[in-house]
Design a protein around this motif. Structure first.
Motif, PDB file in Angstrom:
ATOM      1  N   TYR A  90       0.866  -1.184   0.000  1.00 52.75           N
ATOM      2  CA  TYR A  90       0.000   0.000   0.000  1.00 52.75           C
ATOM      3  C   TYR A  90       0.895   1.224   0.000  1.00 52.75           C
ATOM      4  O   TYR A  90       1.811   1.344   0.816  1.00 52.75           O
ATOM      5  N   LEU A  91       0.629   2.139  -0.902  1.00 52.25           N
ATOM      6  CA  LEU A  91       1.389   3.373  -0.992  1.00 52.25           C
ATOM      7  C   LEU A  91       0.515   4.519  -0.506  1.00 52.25           C
ATOM      8  O   LEU A  91      -0.635   4.643  -0.933  1.00 52.25           O
ATOM      9  N   GLY A  92       1.068   5.329   0.392  1.00 53.13           N
ATOM     10  CA  GLY A  92       0.296   6.443   0.925  1.00 53.13           C
ATOM     11  C   GLY A  92       1.140   7.693   1.081  1.00 53.13           C
ATOM     12  O   GLY A  92       2.356   7.676   0.898  1.00 53.13           O
ATOM     13  N   VAL A  93       0.473   8.777   1.450  1.00 58.36           N
ATOM     14  CA  VAL A  93       1.132  10.053   1.705  1.00 58.36           C
ATOM     15  C   VAL A  93       0.524  10.647   2.968  1.00 58.36           C
ATOM     16  O   VAL A  93      -0.673  10.480   3.237  1.00 58.36           O
ATOM     17  N   THR A  94       1.348  11.303   3.769  1.00 61.70           N
ATOM     18  CA  THR A  94       0.875  11.877   5.029  1.00 61.70           C
ATOM     19  C   THR A  94       1.813  12.998   5.462  1.00 61.70           C
ATOM     20  O   THR A  94       2.947  13.074   4.997  1.00 61.70           O
ATOM     21  N   ASN A  95       1.340  13.825   6.386  1.00 62.89           N
ATOM     22  CA  ASN A  95       2.213  14.846   6.966  1.00 62.89           C
ATOM     23  C   ASN A  95       2.760  14.408   8.323  1.00 62.89           C
ATOM     24  O   ASN A  95       3.590  15.087   8.908  1.00 62.89           O
ATOM     25  N   ASP A  96       2.302  13.255   8.831  1.00 63.93           N
ATOM     26  CA  ASP A  96       2.757  12.731  10.124  1.00 63.93           C
ATOM     27  C   ASP A  96       2.853  11.211  10.009  1.00 63.93           C
ATOM     28  O   ASP A  96       1.879  10.497  10.236  1.00 63.93           O
ATOM     29  N   LEU A  97       4.028  10.720   9.665  1.00 63.68           N
ATOM     30  CA  LEU A  97       4.195   9.296   9.377  1.00 63.68           C
ATOM     31  C   LEU A  97       3.922   8.419  10.598  1.00 63.68           C
ATOM     32  O   LEU A  97       3.244   7.401  10.479  1.00 63.68           O
ATOM     33  N   CYS A  98       4.423   8.795  11.755  1.00 61.66           N
ATOM     34  CA  CYS A  98       4.221   7.966  12.952  1.00 61.66           C
ATOM     35  C   CYS A  98       2.739   7.852  13.314  1.00 61.66           C
ATOM     36  O   CYS A  98       2.259   6.768  13.639  1.00 61.66           O
ATOM     37  N   ARG A  99       2.016   8.956  13.245  1.00 60.43           N
ATOM     38  CA  ARG A  99       0.572   8.918  13.516  1.00 60.43           C
ATOM     39  C   ARG A  99      -0.134   8.019  12.516  1.00 60.43           C
ATOM     40  O   ARG A  99      -0.990   7.220  12.877  1.00 60.43           O
ATOM     41  N   ARG A 100       0.238   8.150  11.254  1.00 59.29           N
ATOM     42  CA  ARG A 100      -0.422   7.369  10.199  1.00 59.29           C
ATOM     43  C   ARG A 100      -0.152   5.876  10.359  1.00 59.29           C
ATOM     44  O   ARG A 100      -1.052   5.060  10.179  1.00 59.29           O
ATOM     45  N   ILE A 101       1.062   5.526  10.728  1.00 60.05           N
ATOM     46  CA  ILE A 101       1.381   4.115  10.982  1.00 60.05           C
ATOM     47  C   ILE A 101       0.555   3.608  12.150  1.00 60.05           C
ATOM     48  O   ILE A 101       0.030   2.491  12.110  1.00 60.05           O
ATOM     49  N   TYR A 102       0.418   4.412  13.191  1.00 62.75           N
ATOM     50  CA  TYR A 102      -0.412   4.038  14.340  1.00 62.75           C
ATOM     51  C   TYR A 102      -1.838   3.731  13.876  1.00 62.75           C
ATOM     52  O   TYR A 102      -2.437   2.737  14.285  1.00 62.75           O
ATOM     53  N   GLU A 103      -2.380   4.574  13.021  1.00 58.53           N
ATOM     54  CA  GLU A 103      -3.739   4.362  12.507  1.00 58.53           C
ATOM     55  C   GLU A 103      -3.839   3.047  11.734  1.00 58.53           C
ATOM     56  O   GLU A 103      -4.806   2.302  11.889  1.00 58.53           O
ATOM     57  N   HIS A 104      -2.832   2.757  10.912  1.00 62.94           N
ATOM     58  CA  HIS A 104      -2.835   1.499  10.150  1.00 62.94           C
ATOM     59  C   HIS A 104      -2.711   0.295  11.087  1.00 62.94           C
ATOM     60  O   HIS A 104      -3.472  -0.667  10.980  1.00 62.94           O
TER      61      HIS A 104
ATOM     62  N   GLU B  94       0.341  -3.517   8.209  1.00 60.02           N
ATOM     63  CA  GLU B  94       0.746  -2.905   9.466  1.00 60.02           C
ATOM     64  C   GLU B  94       2.226  -2.556   9.536  1.00 60.02           C
ATOM     65  O   GLU B  94       2.692  -2.041  10.532  1.00 60.02           O
ATOM     66  N   TYR B  95       2.996  -2.840   8.486  1.00 56.67           N
ATOM     67  CA  TYR B  95       4.441  -2.674   8.531  1.00 56.67           C
ATOM     68  C   TYR B  95       4.908  -1.664   7.497  1.00 56.67           C
ATOM     69  O   TYR B  95       4.747  -1.884   6.300  1.00 56.67           O
ATOM     70  N   CYS B  96       5.489  -0.577   7.963  1.00 58.98           N
ATOM     71  CA  CYS B  96       6.044   0.434   7.068  1.00 58.98           C
ATOM     72  C   CYS B  96       7.462   0.004   6.707  1.00 58.98           C
ATOM     73  O   CYS B  96       8.353  -0.020   7.558  1.00 58.98           O
ATOM     74  N   ILE B  97       7.652  -0.346   5.434  1.00 61.59           N
ATOM     75  CA  ILE B  97       8.951  -0.848   4.999  1.00 61.59           C
ATOM     76  C   ILE B  97       9.715   0.149   4.131  1.00 61.59           C
ATOM     77  O   ILE B  97      10.854  -0.104   3.752  1.00 61.59           O
ATOM     78  N   TYR B  98       9.073   1.279   3.829  1.00 63.29           N
ATOM     79  CA  TYR B  98       9.725   2.269   2.978  1.00 63.29           C
ATOM     80  C   TYR B  98       9.077   3.627   3.198  1.00 63.29           C
ATOM     81  O   TYR B  98       7.862   3.721   3.365  1.00 63.29           O
ATOM     82  N   PHE B  99       9.901   4.669   3.196  1.00 64.05           N
ATOM     83  CA  PHE B  99       9.344   6.023   3.203  1.00 64.05           C
ATOM     84  C   PHE B  99      10.345   7.003   2.620  1.00 64.05           C
ATOM     85  O   PHE B  99      11.550   6.740   2.605  1.00 64.05           O
ATOM     86  N   GLU B 100       9.818   8.095   2.126  1.00 66.36           N
ATOM     87  CA  GLU B 100      10.605   9.228   1.657  1.00 66.36           C
ATOM     88  C   GLU B 100      10.055  10.474   2.344  1.00 66.36           C
ATOM     89  O   GLU B 100       8.844  10.596   2.498  1.00 66.36           O
TER      90      GLU B 100
ATOM     91  N   ALA C 178      10.817   0.006   8.601  1.00 66.26           N
ATOM     92  CA  ALA C 178      11.587   1.239   8.440  1.00 66.26           C
ATOM     93  C   ALA C 178      11.136   2.332   9.415  1.00 66.26           C
ATOM     94  O   ALA C 178      11.904   3.210   9.763  1.00 66.26           O
ATOM     95  N   ALA C 179       9.877   2.258   9.827  1.00 65.58           N
ATOM     96  CA  ALA C 179       9.330   3.240  10.767  1.00 65.58           C
ATOM     97  C   ALA C 179       8.159   2.601  11.499  1.00 65.58           C
ATOM     98  O   ALA C 179       7.501   1.704  10.972  1.00 65.58           O
ATOM     99  N   THR C 180       7.938   3.065  12.729  1.00 63.24           N
ATOM    100  CA  THR C 180       6.815   2.580  13.531  1.00 63.24           C
ATOM    101  C   THR C 180       6.038   3.772  14.049  1.00 63.24           C
ATOM    102  O   THR C 180       6.423   4.925  13.823  1.00 63.24           O
ATOM    103  N   GLU C 181       4.982   3.493  14.800  1.00 62.56           N
ATOM    104  CA  GLU C 181       4.213   4.577  15.401  1.00 62.56           C
ATOM    105  C   GLU C 181       5.035   5.315  16.458  1.00 62.56           C
ATOM    106  O   GLU C 181       4.710   6.420  16.859  1.00 62.56           O
ATOM    107  N   LYS C 182       6.163   4.719  16.878  1.00 66.53           N
ATOM    108  CA  LYS C 182       7.009   5.328  17.906  1.00 66.53           C
ATOM    109  C   LYS C 182       8.185   6.101  17.321  1.00 66.53           C
ATOM    110  O   LYS C 182       8.878   6.801  18.041  1.00 66.53           O
ATOM    111  N   GLY C 183       8.453   5.923  16.034  1.00 68.77           N
ATOM    112  CA  GLY C 183       9.557   6.660  15.427  1.00 68.77           C
ATOM    113  C   GLY C 183      10.187   5.908  14.278  1.00 68.77           C
ATOM    114  O   GLY C 183       9.718   4.855  13.869  1.00 68.77           O
TER     115      GLY C 183
END
Length: 119
Positions: A19-33, A49-55, A92-97
């Motif tokens: 799933y590819l997405g865009v957000t202004n707050d990656l940690c919050r968005r991962i928490y939501e997922h 539930e797993y963020c494996i890539y971000f830019e 690559a990132a979690t809801e905690k950082g």
């Protein structure tokens, strides 16, 4: 002042769906997922539930432009993008950082060891 923007890729435990997405707050968005806060969404249905890539982008409009570009790609090209920076598809990132890349931490250890030997 423009907000930061992130383009990110989520996957499931078996790494079968992306799933590819865009957000202004990656940690919050991962928490939501991870907590399935948006019921019946694509990420909820496929347990992504797993963020494996971000830019990260300095402006949200740039992140949106990049997201639109990547969304046009086929699965193989998206996998190639992920593999360039995260060949093991680790989180690559979690809801905690954000996770620190192992190569970066190795680089820091090497620098610290060099400094110790120069003393």
């Amino acid at each position: 002042m423009s907000k930061l923007g992130f383009v990110y890729i989520m996957t499931n435990q078996n790494r079968t769906t992306l799933y590819l997405g865009v957000t202004n707050d990656l940690c919050r968005r991962i928490y939501e997922h991870k907590n399935h806060l948006i019921k019946n969404s694509f990420t909820d249905k496929y347990n992504l539930e797993y963020c494996i890539y971000f830019e990260e982008y300095a402006r949200m409009d740039l992140a949106i432009k990049r997201e639109k570009e990547i969304k046009k790609w086929n699965r193989q090209k998206k996998e190639s993008l992920i593999n360039k920076v995260n060949p093991k598809w680790e989180i690559a990132a979690t809801e905690k950082g954000f996770k620190v890349a192992s190569s970066f931490s190795e680089e820091i250890k090497n620098i610290m060891n060099q400094l110790k030997t120069e003393e």
